[in-house]
Write a protein that holds these residues in place. Structure first.
Motif, PDB file in Angstrom:
ATOM      1  N   LEU A 193     -24.283  -5.046   9.818  1.00 57.32           N
ATOM      2  CA  LEU A 193     -23.965  -3.633   9.913  1.00 57.32           C
ATOM      3  C   LEU A 193     -22.646  -3.379  10.656  1.00 57.32           C
ATOM      4  N   VAL A 194     -22.295  -4.276  11.587  1.00 58.23           N
ATOM      5  CA  VAL A 194     -21.082  -4.055  12.395  1.00 58.23           C
ATOM      6  C   VAL A 194     -20.073  -5.189  12.226  1.00 58.23           C
ATOM      7  N   HIS A 195     -20.131  -5.891  11.092  1.00 56.39           N
ATOM      8  CA  HIS A 195     -19.288  -7.076  10.925  1.00 56.39           C
ATOM      9  C   HIS A 195     -17.794  -6.777  11.026  1.00 56.39           C
ATOM     10  N   LEU A 249     -23.265  -9.205  -6.703  1.00 52.63           N
ATOM     11  CA  LEU A 249     -23.472  -7.835  -6.227  1.00 52.63           C
ATOM     12  C   LEU A 249     -22.633  -7.547  -4.986  1.00 52.63           C
ATOM     13  N   VAL A 250     -22.628  -8.495  -4.043  1.00 51.15           N
ATOM     14  CA  VAL A 250     -21.881  -8.303  -2.797  1.00 51.15           C
ATOM     15  C   VAL A 250     -20.391  -8.185  -3.061  1.00 51.15           C
ATOM     16  N   ASP A 255     -36.134 -12.299   2.373  1.00 56.86           N
ATOM     17  CA  ASP A 255     -35.715 -12.225   3.777  1.00 56.86           C
ATOM     18  C   ASP A 255     -34.560 -13.170   4.088  1.00 56.86           C
ATOM     19  N   SER A 256     -34.692 -14.418   3.632  1.00 55.06           N
ATOM     20  CA  SER A 256     -33.757 -15.460   4.070  1.00 55.06           C
ATOM     21  C   SER A 256     -32.388 -15.394   3.399  1.00 55.06           C
ATOM     22  N   ILE A 257     -32.353 -15.114   2.094  1.00 59.15           N
ATOM     23  CA  ILE A 257     -31.066 -15.112   1.390  1.00 59.15           C
ATOM     24  C   ILE A 257     -30.132 -14.010   1.898  1.00 59.15           C
ATOM     25  N   PRO A 258     -30.601 -12.753   2.062  1.00 55.77           N
ATOM     26  CA  PRO A 258     -29.709 -11.746   2.645  1.00 55.77           C
ATOM     27  C   PRO A 258     -29.199 -12.149   4.030  1.00 55.77           C
ATOM     28  N   VAL A 297     -23.767  -3.100  -0.422  1.00 58.61           N
ATOM     29  CA  VAL A 297     -24.993  -3.904  -0.518  1.00 58.61           C
ATOM     30  C   VAL A 297     -25.270  -4.601   0.816  1.00 58.61           C
ATOM     31  N   LEU A 298     -24.203  -4.996   1.524  1.00 60.31           N
ATOM     32  CA  LEU A 298     -24.372  -5.658   2.816  1.00 60.31           C
ATOM     33  C   LEU A 298     -25.038  -4.731   3.828  1.00 60.31           C
ATOM     34  N   ILE A 299     -24.740  -3.448   3.754  1.00 63.87           N
ATOM     35  CA  ILE A 299     -25.359  -2.482   4.659  1.00 63.87           C
ATOM     36  C   ILE A 299     -26.864  -2.411   4.392  1.00 63.87           C
ATOM     37  N   ILE A 300     -27.222  -2.412   3.098  1.00 59.86           N
ATOM     38  CA  ILE A 300     -28.647  -2.394   2.727  1.00 59.86           C
ATOM     39  C   ILE A 300     -29.336  -3.659   3.227  1.00 59.86           C
ATOM     40  N   PHE A 301     -28.671  -4.809   3.028  1.00 56.16           N
ATOM     41  CA  PHE A 301     -29.218  -6.078   3.526  1.00 56.16           C
ATOM     42  C   PHE A 301     -29.429  -6.008   5.035  1.00 56.16           C
ATOM     43  N   GLY A 302     -28.426  -5.482   5.754  1.00 53.77           N
ATOM     44  CA  GLY A 302     -28.504  -5.406   7.207  1.00 53.77           C
ATOM     45  C   GLY A 302     -29.657  -4.542   7.677  1.00 53.77           C
ATOM     46  N   ILE A 303     -29.803  -3.353   7.084  1.00 58.07           N
ATOM     47  CA  ILE A 303     -30.903  -2.449   7.446  1.00 58.07           C
ATOM     48  C   ILE A 303     -32.254  -3.105   7.145  1.00 58.07           C
ATOM     49  N   PHE A 304     -32.343  -3.762   5.986  1.00 59.67           N
ATOM     50  CA  PHE A 304     -33.586  -4.435   5.591  1.00 59.67           C
ATOM     51  C   PHE A 304     -33.958  -5.522   6.602  1.00 59.67           C
TER      52      PHE A 304
END
Length: 355
Positions: free
Chosen positions: A313-315, A166-167, A254-257, A173-180
């Motif tokens: 989010l800011v990578h 997915l990534v 939680d951990s995988i993202p 998807v990374l943005i969603i992971f970051g917000i989560f």
């Protein structure tokens, strides 16, 4: 882009064979009889798993090219582009480039391992609550955790490689992971002093199994299933196993993202996850009676998740200023060390403890 698929499969197969061999040694040879795991046994196996995990770090430093079977400078460049490794090998020879690549690969693995190991401590809290809530005898902890770990390995494989796909396909998807992760960090901080409680009769897994399966009313030793009057029944111990597996699924969300903030390579993420998980059983018995003394640890984990979420989010901005994997490792270690030292130096007051 295509790497040497055969080499990847060979390396991955050898890795799995090695892992299951050590796992069988831990769970098979020394676990023939149900018994309460003592401090010495738990300490020995904790040291064994941590040592193996660190040895794999050094293996990646010297032989990391074997993971994808990289044999040319072009393949290294392709791997960096696909998995977004924060390194630059422009102008380097193959020998120089592979050294830079392997060092970063090893750092991504080690950082992911530290994150997963740290977050697994919170999972230990939950497992302890589950055992206490269902009234499981200590001599059966080891058997339940054994099958729980095997199930966790299988689920992590599915989650990690599906997530990596997915990534690679959708950057957002990374943005969603970051917000989560940021939201999870805030919730963990707010609930840091909340007394967790598990009510077996209200748990969704208990309700689900009771609705669709025959459930025996009492424990039958270490057995997960029992046959009565020609019919098979699920024992309460198997329900405990299902509840632990369910909690691990929640924990994995939680951990995988969080580890995707460190590496986009599914193999490295899987390796770091598996080594952390395989040491979880020994860590459980080692820390079960002392976890409550580290009262600032949940605050540290909340800060850790918050940092990882913000990094996701800011990578791009961080990469632009030269932020590397090793910097993430330093910050994560600092957060954990500070939270542990704070727990030791500033113990909770007796009044607060009694409340």
């Amino acid at each position: 882009m295509e790497f040497h698929l055969t080499n990847e499969l060979i390396f991955f197969s050898i890795f799995l064979v090695f892992i299951f061999a050590v796992l069988l040694l831990d769970l098979g040879v020394f676990s023939k009889n149900n018994h309460r795991v003592g401090f010495v046994e738990a300490s020995v196996w904790s040291v064994v798993w941590v040592t193996i995990s660190l040895l794999f770090y050094f293996f990646l430093i010297h032989f990391g090219y074997l993971v994808h079977g990289l044999e040319s400078l072009e393949e290294i460049q392709q791997s960096i582009a696909v998995y977004k490794h924060p390194i630059n090998i422009a102008g380097l020879s193959f020998e120089e480039a592979i050294l830079v690549y392997e060092k970063n690969l090893a750092l991504e693995y080690l950082t992911g391992y530290v994150i997963e190991k740290s977050l697994s401590v919170d999972n230990i809290f939950v497992i302890i609550l589950i055992f206490y809530a269902f009234g499981v005898k200590e001599i059966y902890y080891k058997r339940v955790l054994m099958w729980g770990i095997i199930g966790a390995v299988i689920m992590r494989f599915v989650f990690i490689f599906a997530g990596a796909a997915l990534v690679r396909r959708f950057d957002w998807v990374l943005i969603i992971f970051g917000i989560f992760l940021v939201i999870t960090a805030i919730k963990l901080f707010i609930d840091r002093n909340k007394k967790d409680k598990i009510e077996p009769e209200k748990h969704p897994i208990v309700k689900l199994t009771g609705k669709y399966f025959r459930v025996h009313k009492q424990f039958e030793g270490h057995r997960f299933f029992i046959k009565k009057q020609g019919k098979w029944f699920i024992t309460p111990l198997f329900i405990v196993l299902l509840v632990i597996e369910f909690s691990d699924v929640i924990f994995a969300v939680d951990s995988i993202p969080a580890i995707f903030a460190i590496s986009k390579d599914p193999f490295i993420i899987f390796f770091s996850n598996i080594f952390a998980i395989l040491g979880l059983r020994a860590l459980f018995f080692l820390l079960a009676n002392v976890l409550n003394k580290f009262h600032y640890l949940k605050v540290g984990l909340a800060v850790l998740l918050g940092f990882i979420g913000i990094k996701m989010l800011v990578h791009k901005y961080l990469e632009a200023i030269g932020f590397e994997t090793v910097h993430s490792l330093y910050i994560i270690l600092a957060i954990l060390v500070v939270s542990i030292l704070a727990s030791i130096l500033f113990p909770p007051s007796k009044v607060h403890t009694e409340n």
